[in-house]
Scaffold this motif. Structure first.
Motif, short mmCIF file in Angstrom:
data_model
loop_
_atom_site.label_atom_id
_atom_site.label_comp_id
_atom_site.label_asym_id
_atom_site.label_seq_id
_atom_site.Cartn_x
_atom_site.Cartn_y
_atom_site.Cartn_z
N HIS A 85 13.42 -2.91 -1.50
CA HIS A 85 13.37 -3.95 -0.57
C HIS A 85 12.75 -4.82 -0.49
CE1 HIS A 85 9.47 -2.78 0.41
NE2 HIS A 85 9.23 -1.83 -0.94
N ASP A 96 6.26 -3.64 -5.67
CA ASP A 96 6.82 -2.72 -4.46
C ASP A 96 7.73 -3.23 -3.53
OD1 ASP A 96 6.58 -0.97 -2.41
OD2 ASP A 96 5.27 -1.49 -1.68
N GLU A 130 11.19 -3.23 4.97
CA GLU A 130 10.89 -1.94 4.92
C GLU A 130 9.86 -1.52 5.41
OE1 GLU A 130 9.57 1.10 2.39
OE2 GLU A 130 8.49 -0.83 2.58
N GLU A 131 8.74 -2.51 4.93
CA GLU A 131 8.04 -2.25 5.83
C GLU A 131 7.18 -2.24 6.94
OE1 GLU A 131 5.47 -1.53 3.17
OE2 GLU A 131 6.05 -2.58 1.10
N GLN A 197 3.36 3.32 -6.88
CA GLN A 197 2.29 3.31 -5.69
C GLN A 197 0.89 4.16 -5.72
OE1 GLN A 197 5.54 3.44 -2.84
NE2 GLN A 197 3.84 1.28 -2.29
N HIS A 386 0.32 -1.73 -2.13
CA HIS A 386 0.02 -2.40 -0.73
C HIS A 386 -1.98 -3.28 -1.22
CE1 HIS A 386 2.62 0.23 2.17
NE2 HIS A 386 3.24 -0.73 1.06
MN MN Z 1 5.28 -1.05 0.54
#
Ligand code: MN
Ligand code: GLV
Ligand code: MN
Length: 415
Positions: A85, A96, A130-131, A197, A386
């Protein structure tokens, strides 16, 4: 066993492009915010589309705004695809999603440059969202591809300013009536490279992971109603303060996950009160809970325990409670055959990848309903993600991309 190619990539171009993409949506105080259908998002998707064209791929934007780059094959048939994404959380980092997008373009570009036309159709994709960081929905891009967008979802979903997803689509030249045209039924295999992550690879000093399961998620919205009152004239023992109830619930939610033990996690990520004034006892508190576990029975047990704990607190404090499930996504197991291809590719570079469970959600969990899916992880330094300082060592970014390219070579250039 046939000899595998250790596919070369253009390392400098890869790292430079990650930096270039990170400029799109860079926030003045640090971190990145590239939210769906915003100018930063448009600029990022145009950048990636340009890279796809430079690689000689047929580049196009689909009905929800995913950007695809395609190389036709000598044999045709169903597609081998890679990507991730392009959107970020607010104040997110440069990797990310972005890593899988940039590495996907790099892998396909290098393969085409070094080996010419594949036997199987190869595509790379920048998935539009996506988030869930702008609209009250998530996995918009992957659900478009997997044909899992609900009827009228674009007109129902709004951002914090009240803009509907449908209007935001129109703003970037997309037609919300046509979202179903993004569906793909011709993808055979999807491979996603992503940062871990979390801290596992970094702490173990291992360089690659293969995702076996992506944890399931439940998102709840909890509304606590008490009574708004004068902050000066209402004695402490006469109040029905919704925020105090919500605060106690937040602690109970964290305790429920802690008591269940890893990999159970539960997070209160947003909270708001009404009427939200300095001199008024909060009459209403509204918060969200993100609950995750890789075992579906335990995930559902944790949700039930959270609801039970909130009810007890509401009762004790004479508050009214409502709990609403915003979304519920069970854990997803990824495809073993695709994982084996990734494992073989990793071994070509002398790395033995670790089998992993992903606590984070990924486009792959949605695409697994439409294709055979595999995921490769590279380490996140300090497990940070994040957040603006999320980072992966350059040599791990390069290794992950080379392994991805080598896996795609096996998948798309075989006989
Ligand atoms: Mn993410
Ligand atoms: C996305 O990154 C998620 O795991 O929610
Ligand atoms: Mn991601």
């Amino acid at each position: 066993m046939k000899t595998r190619e250790l596919v070369e990539i253009d390392e400098r171009r890869l790292l430079r492009r990650l930096d270039e993409l990170a400029q799109r949506g860079a926030m003045p105080g640090g971190g990145i915010y590239r939210a769906l259908y915003t100018p930063a998002w448009t600029s990022a998707t145009e950048l990636v589309q340009g890279w796809m064209k430079d690689a000689g791929l047929l580049a196009r934007r689909d009905a929800v705004g995913n950007v695809w780059g395609r190389m036709e094959a000598s044999r045709g048939g169903r597609v081998i695809a890679t990507g991730s994404h392009i959107d970020t959380v607010r104040g997110g980092g440069a990797l990310d999603g972005a890593l899988g997008v940039v590495a996907g373009v790099e892998a396909v570009a290098s393969l085409v440059q070094n080996y010419g036309r594949p036997t199987r159709i190869l595509e790379c994709v920048a998935i539009c969202e996506e988030e869930g960081s702008r609209f009250d929905t998530n996995f918009w891009g992957a659900r478009g591809i997997a044909d899992r967008i609900e009827p009228n979802e674009a007109t129902r979903s709004r951002d914090a300013d009240g803009v509907t997803l449908a209007d935001a689509m129109r703003g970037v030249g997309l037609d919300p009536e046509k979202v179903s045209q993004a569906a793909r039924r011709d993808i055979d295999i999807f491979v996603e490279l992503h940062i871990e992550q979390g801290p596992i690879l970094d702490e173990a000093e291992e360089r690659l992971g293969i995702v076996k399961v992506i944890a399931g998620t439940a998102h709840l919205e909890v509304v606590v109603r008490g009574e708004a009152d004068h902050a000066g004239a209402t004695a402490m023992d006469r109040r029905r303060d919704a925020l105090l109830g919500a605060s106690e619930m937040t602690l109970a939610i964290a305790k429920a996950a802690t008591d269940m033990g890893a990999p159970a996690v539960a997070t209160v990520g947003t909270i708001s009160v009404e009427p939200a004034q300095v001199n008024v006892v909060p009459g209403l508190a509204r918060f969200t809970v993100d609950v995750r576990h890789s075992d579906d029975r335990l995930r559902r047990e944790l949700v039930a325990e959270i609801e039970r704990a909130c009810k007890v607190i509401a009762l004790e404090r004479e508050l009214r409670l409502s709990v609403h499930t915003l979304r519920d996504r069970p854990p997803v197991a990824l495809n073993e055959r695709v994982s084996d291809v990734l494992r073989r590719a990793a071994r070509c570079f002398g790395a033995e990848p670790r089998d992993m469970t992903s606590g984070a959600g990924h486009d792959s969990q949605i695409l697994a309903t439409a294709a055979s899916v595999g995921m490769l992880f590279v380490p996140s330094i300090g497990g940070r993600s994040h957040r603006g300082d999320e980072a992966t060592a350059a040599e791990d970014v390069v290794l992950g991309t080379r392994v991805l390219a080598t896996a795609l070579h096996e998948l798309a250039y075989g006989t």
